[in-house]
Design a protein around this motif. Structure first.
Motif, mmCIF file in Angstrom:
data_model
loop_
_atom_site.group_PDB
_atom_site.id
_atom_site.type_symbol
_atom_site.label_atom_id
_atom_site.label_comp_id
_atom_site.label_asym_id
_atom_site.label_seq_id
_atom_site.Cartn_x
_atom_site.Cartn_y
_atom_site.Cartn_z
ATOM 1 N N TRP A 194 -43.863 -13.583 -0.270
ATOM 2 C CA TRP A 194 -43.888 -14.913 0.322
ATOM 3 C C TRP A 194 -44.658 -15.930 -0.522
ATOM 4 O O TRP A 194 -44.768 -17.079 -0.110
ATOM 5 C CB TRP A 194 -44.538 -14.865 1.711
ATOM 6 C CG TRP A 194 -43.631 -14.368 2.782
ATOM 7 C CD1 TRP A 194 -42.390 -13.811 2.633
ATOM 8 C CD2 TRP A 194 -43.894 -14.381 4.193
ATOM 9 N NE1 TRP A 194 -41.876 -13.476 3.850
ATOM 10 C CE2 TRP A 194 -42.774 -13.812 4.830
ATOM 11 C CE3 TRP A 194 -44.959 -14.818 4.977
ATOM 12 C CZ2 TRP A 194 -42.697 -13.667 6.220
ATOM 13 C CZ3 TRP A 194 -44.889 -14.668 6.353
ATOM 14 C CH2 TRP A 194 -43.767 -14.102 6.957
ATOM 15 N N THR A 195 -45.222 -15.503 -1.646
ATOM 16 C CA THR A 195 -45.962 -16.495 -2.429
ATOM 17 C C THR A 195 -44.994 -17.588 -2.875
ATOM 18 O O THR A 195 -43.827 -17.327 -3.144
ATOM 19 C CB THR A 195 -46.607 -15.885 -3.684
ATOM 20 O OG1 THR A 195 -45.667 -15.029 -4.295
ATOM 21 C CG2 THR A 195 -47.866 -15.137 -3.347
ATOM 22 N N ASP A 196 -45.519 -18.813 -2.929
ATOM 23 C CA ASP A 196 -44.723 -19.959 -3.331
ATOM 24 C C ASP A 196 -43.590 -20.269 -2.341
ATOM 25 O O ASP A 196 -42.542 -20.776 -2.737
ATOM 26 C CB ASP A 196 -44.159 -19.751 -4.749
ATOM 27 C CG ASP A 196 -43.986 -21.080 -5.472
ATOM 28 O OD1 ASP A 196 -44.630 -22.056 -5.057
ATOM 29 O OD2 ASP A 196 -43.208 -21.133 -6.433
ATOM 30 N N THR A 197 -43.799 -19.929 -1.058
ATOM 31 C CA THR A 197 -42.822 -20.316 -0.040
ATOM 32 C C THR A 197 -43.552 -21.022 1.100
ATOM 33 O O THR A 197 -44.761 -20.879 1.258
ATOM 34 C CB THR A 197 -42.096 -19.106 0.564
ATOM 35 O OG1 THR A 197 -43.067 -18.309 1.264
ATOM 36 C CG2 THR A 197 -41.393 -18.269 -0.477
ATOM 37 N N LEU A 198 -42.780 -21.769 1.875
ATOM 38 C CA LEU A 198 -43.396 -22.495 2.983
ATOM 39 C C LEU A 198 -43.743 -21.569 4.148
ATOM 40 O O LEU A 198 -44.666 -21.841 4.904
ATOM 41 C CB LEU A 198 -42.485 -23.630 3.463
ATOM 42 C CG LEU A 198 -42.227 -24.755 2.453
ATOM 43 C CD1 LEU A 198 -41.436 -25.877 3.089
ATOM 44 C CD2 LEU A 198 -43.525 -25.309 1.869
ATOM 45 N N GLN A 199 -42.984 -20.455 4.309
ATOM 46 C CA GLN A 199 -43.337 -19.596 5.452
ATOM 47 C C GLN A 199 -44.700 -18.936 5.275
ATOM 48 O O GLN A 199 -45.331 -18.556 6.254
ATOM 49 C CB GLN A 199 -42.256 -18.542 5.753
ATOM 50 C CG GLN A 199 -42.088 -17.446 4.739
ATOM 51 C CD GLN A 199 -40.861 -17.710 3.876
ATOM 52 O OE1 GLN A 199 -40.532 -18.859 3.583
ATOM 53 N NE2 GLN A 199 -40.170 -16.667 3.466
ATOM 54 N N ALA A 200 -45.178 -18.852 4.032
ATOM 55 C CA ALA A 200 -46.527 -18.336 3.812
ATOM 56 C C ALA A 200 -47.571 -19.262 4.452
ATOM 57 O O ALA A 200 -48.671 -18.829 4.788
ATOM 58 C CB ALA A 200 -46.808 -18.205 2.325
ATOM 59 N N LEU A 201 -47.236 -20.547 4.587
ATOM 60 C CA LEU A 201 -48.142 -21.480 5.258
ATOM 61 C C LEU A 201 -47.873 -21.503 6.757
ATOM 62 O O LEU A 201 -48.784 -21.577 7.566
ATOM 63 C CB LEU A 201 -47.976 -22.897 4.710
ATOM 64 C CG LEU A 201 -47.990 -23.099 3.202
ATOM 65 C CD1 LEU A 201 -47.901 -24.578 2.873
ATOM 66 C CD2 LEU A 201 -49.242 -22.506 2.602
ATOM 67 N N ILE A 202 -46.580 -21.446 7.125
ATOM 68 C CA ILE A 202 -46.209 -21.665 8.526
ATOM 69 C C ILE A 202 -46.616 -20.483 9.405
ATOM 70 O O ILE A 202 -47.306 -20.659 10.418
ATOM 71 C CB ILE A 202 -44.685 -21.911 8.640
ATOM 72 C CG1 ILE A 202 -44.328 -23.248 7.987
ATOM 73 C CG2 ILE A 202 -44.249 -21.908 10.102
ATOM 74 C CD1 ILE A 202 -42.835 -23.489 7.858
ATOM 75 N N VAL A 203 -46.201 -19.274 9.027
ATOM 76 C CA VAL A 203 -46.373 -18.129 9.941
ATOM 77 C C VAL A 203 -47.852 -17.866 10.271
ATOM 78 O O VAL A 203 -48.212 -17.814 11.452
ATOM 79 C CB VAL A 203 -45.659 -16.876 9.393
ATOM 80 C CG1 VAL A 203 -45.882 -15.692 10.316
ATOM 81 C CG2 VAL A 203 -44.171 -17.156 9.242
ATOM 82 N N PRO A 204 -48.739 -17.755 9.257
ATOM 83 C CA PRO A 204 -50.145 -17.543 9.637
ATOM 84 C C PRO A 204 -50.715 -18.714 10.446
ATOM 85 O O PRO A 204 -51.585 -18.520 11.283
ATOM 86 C CB PRO A 204 -50.866 -17.430 8.289
ATOM 87 C CG PRO A 204 -49.813 -17.062 7.319
ATOM 88 C CD PRO A 204 -48.559 -17.726 7.804
ATOM 89 N N GLY A 205 -50.191 -19.921 10.205
ATOM 90 C CA GLY A 205 -50.710 -21.101 10.899
ATOM 91 C C GLY A 205 -50.339 -21.166 12.374
ATOM 92 O O GLY A 205 -50.884 -21.983 13.112
ATOM 93 N N LEU A 206 -49.401 -20.331 12.804
ATOM 94 C CA LEU A 206 -48.958 -20.393 14.203
ATOM 95 C C LEU A 206 -49.968 -19.796 15.170
ATOM 96 O O LEU A 206 -49.980 -20.139 16.351
ATOM 97 C CB LEU A 206 -47.610 -19.662 14.358
ATOM 98 C CG LEU A 206 -46.404 -20.356 13.728
ATOM 99 C CD1 LEU A 206 -45.184 -19.459 13.799
ATOM 100 C CD2 LEU A 206 -46.115 -21.675 14.430
#
Lengths: 285, 289
Positions: free
Chosen positions: A144-156
């Motif tokens: 997931w590095t360099d993807t937006l889901q790496a930011l989104i999923v943990p942020g939920l």
């Protein structure tokens, strides 16, 4: 967010407001607003003006030239879209997930409820950032590095939000209403969407807003996870502008201003509700 | 079965991205762990090195200094402003409250960029004003104290309005009758503040001290951006905080084991602080009016 914030009856008794009260409050408001004004001033002047003494106090006419330079130095439009996606999904997701979990903790009975709620409360104290090394390792294993889901999923996941929604649902919804709905044959899922969520929507909205703002402004995690400029969020794009070899002082300021502008516009519309929400979530005596 | 489905999303995400990394931090800290090379078990060597590492103590000192410089003025200012805002006949109350939240919605990155320009040695607004008064110029970015003050100013600017709103909410929960009774007994503004407002604010003050401390341990973006992206925050690490030191070791030097050991040290600090918080809040509660 309904009852206490604006009731005048609870405030300090009505002696007259002294002039210095206003003077101090105006000074505080000025302190809060001036750096943003200054950001705009530097973002509209060219380097020659920005390095002149005494400094220019009024905005210049270079706003569009510098904004154009921002857009050509980094993929700024893309980074705004990325930030909107990340912050939007996190804000909406937190509002729904926290309302769901808050509802379960407030109104449903199940084994281990109190222990699990204690876990939620405890996780509020520990900043997950200190575990950033293994977090990065997990995200790399997931590719997931360099993807937006790496930011989104943990942020939920937002422990504070669950606690906050639980408080709201406990106080806003009586058990009698839920029992009546059950007798009428409604399932728990229907009760949540038809009765509970509509009643706590204002609280969930404020929670989503705070989640949006936090995600929009987040820096360290995107800075570690994102590599390629097309994936940057606006905050990382600002950092890239600061690094760029372009010597225009106004460039980073122009980027900062453009990155802050969407939130200022949002705040103009919903700032009142944010103020009420923050005050309502606060400790009460 | 159904109730667990409602809380499952949080717990699954938290388990994978919160709890697991936290536990794994303790494990990785026992290794000499190169992300693209070997993993060598070295027991507690990382911790022994950490305790002997002058850079670690420097970062701890910087973090403490920045925390003190930002928390004390922030909380005192918020107390005063909350007291002023808590007035029946205040006009433009909403406007004042909203403007105090503007720094909170401004990103730390944008804040750091605008403040380092305002505090610039050569072309900054502040040094120009100080120059008119015959002082300076002060190099806020390259000096130890200067950089601490600059970061503390940014942290204070960002949070004092938010803290003011929390205090104001607590003040508004105090029944007006108590103030009226005190006024009848001849207590003036100051005595009302000290004997009524302040005691009712104690729980929220403890809360804000703890949250500001935990925030203080996480300060990273401000020092990174004022030093324009150097890994050490200046030649003598004058503004390198603990989280910044963690970042430098783990992602600048690729020492994942050593970086994790710094993470463990941060965890110990948070647990101690949470313990102090628990102790204080249970001690304080009975004294509330």
């Amino acid at each position: 967010m309904t009852t206490t914030t604006t009731t005048t009856t609870r405030r300090r008794s009505g002696d007259r407001v002294r002039w210095w009260t206003y003077a101090l409050l105006i000074l505080a408001a000025f302190t809060c607003l001036f750096p943003l004004y200054w950001m705009f001033v530097v973002a509209t002047t060219d380097t020659a003006t920005a390095t002149r003494l005494p400094p220019e106090i009024l905005p210049g006419g270079n706003f569009f030239r510098l904004a154009g330079l921002v857009f050509s130095t980094v993929p700024f439009v893309q980074s705004i879209i990325n930030s909107l996606i990340v912050a939007g999904v996190i804000g909406a997701g937190q509002a729904v997930l926290c309302a769901l979990a808050g509802f379960a903790f407030a109104k449903l009975r199940f084994r281990g409820r109190d222990v699990l709620l204690l876990v939620v409360v405890l996780t509020m104290t520990v900043p997950t950032q200190l575990a950033i090394v293994p977090q990065y390792m997990i995200v790399s294993w997931l590719n997931w590095t360099d993807t937006l889901q790496a930011l989104i999923v943990p942020g939920l996941a937002n422990a504070f939000g669950i606690f906050w929604m639980r408080q709201h649902i406990s106080s806003a919804i009586s058990d009698e209403i839920l029992q009546a709905a059950r007798i009428d044959g409604a399932s728990t899922w229907q009760i949540f969407w038809r009765i509970v969520f509509p009643l706590v929507r204002p609280a969930a909205f404020v929670l989503g807003l705070l989640g949006f703002v936090t995600a929009w402004n987040d820096f360290l995690w995107p800075f570690v996870v994102l590599k390629s400029p097309e994936m940057y969020t606006v905050q990382i794009a600002i950092k890239a502008l600061q690094n760029s070899f372009n010597i225009d002082l106004g460039l980073a300021m122009s980027g900062s201003f453009l990155a802050t502008l969407p939130l200022l516009v949002l705040f103009a519309f919903v700032g009142r509700r944010m103020v009420a929400g923050i005050m309502d979530g606060a400790f009460k005596g | 079965m159904a109730p667990y489905a409602y809380i499952a999303p949080f717990f699954v995400i938290f388990a994978v991205f919160g709890l697991l990394p936290l536990l794994f931090t303790f494990y990785v800290a026992l290794y000499d762990w190169n992300p693209i090379g070997d993993h060598l078990f070295i027991g507690l060597d990382n911790f022994a090195r950490l305790l002997a590492d002058a850079r670690f103590w420097n970062a701890a000192r910087n973090t403490l200094s920045i925390w003190l410089l930002s928390t004390v003025p922030q909380l005192l200012g918020a107390l005063l402003l909350a007291h002023l805002l808590n007035h029946v006949r205040l006009r433009f109350a909403l406007l004042f409250r909203m403007s105090m939240l503007v720094p909170y919605i401004t990103s730390v990155a944008a804040t750091a960029i605008v403040f380092s320009q305002m505090f610039d040695r050569d072309y900054g607004l502040l040094n120009w004003l100080l120059g008119l008064a015959g002082i300076g110029p002060i190099d806020f970015i390259q000096s130890v104290w200067g950089s601490h003050v600059l970061i503390a100013v940014m942290v204070t600017w960002r949070w004092f309005g938010y803290t003011t709103l929390l205090y104001l909410a607590s003040l508004q929960a105090v029944p007006r009758g108590i103030y009226e009774a005190a006024a009848v007994d001849g207590a003036g503004n100051w005595r009302q503040f000290v004997h009524i407002s302040l005691p009712s604010l104690r729980p929220v003050i403890v809360f804000t001290v703890v949250t500001s401390t935990i925030y203080g341990l996480q300060i990273f973006t401000e020092p990174l951006l004022i030093s324009k992206g150097t890994q050490t925050c200046g030649p003598v690490r004058q503004c390198q905080t603990l989280t910044f030191f963690l970042y430098e070791q783990a992602f600048g030097q690729f020492r994942f084991g050593y970086g994790s050991a710094i993470g463990v040290a941060l965890f110990v600090m948070v647990v101690v602080l949470a313990g102090i918080n628990y102790f204080l809040s249970t001690r304080i509660r009975p004294e509330r009016p």
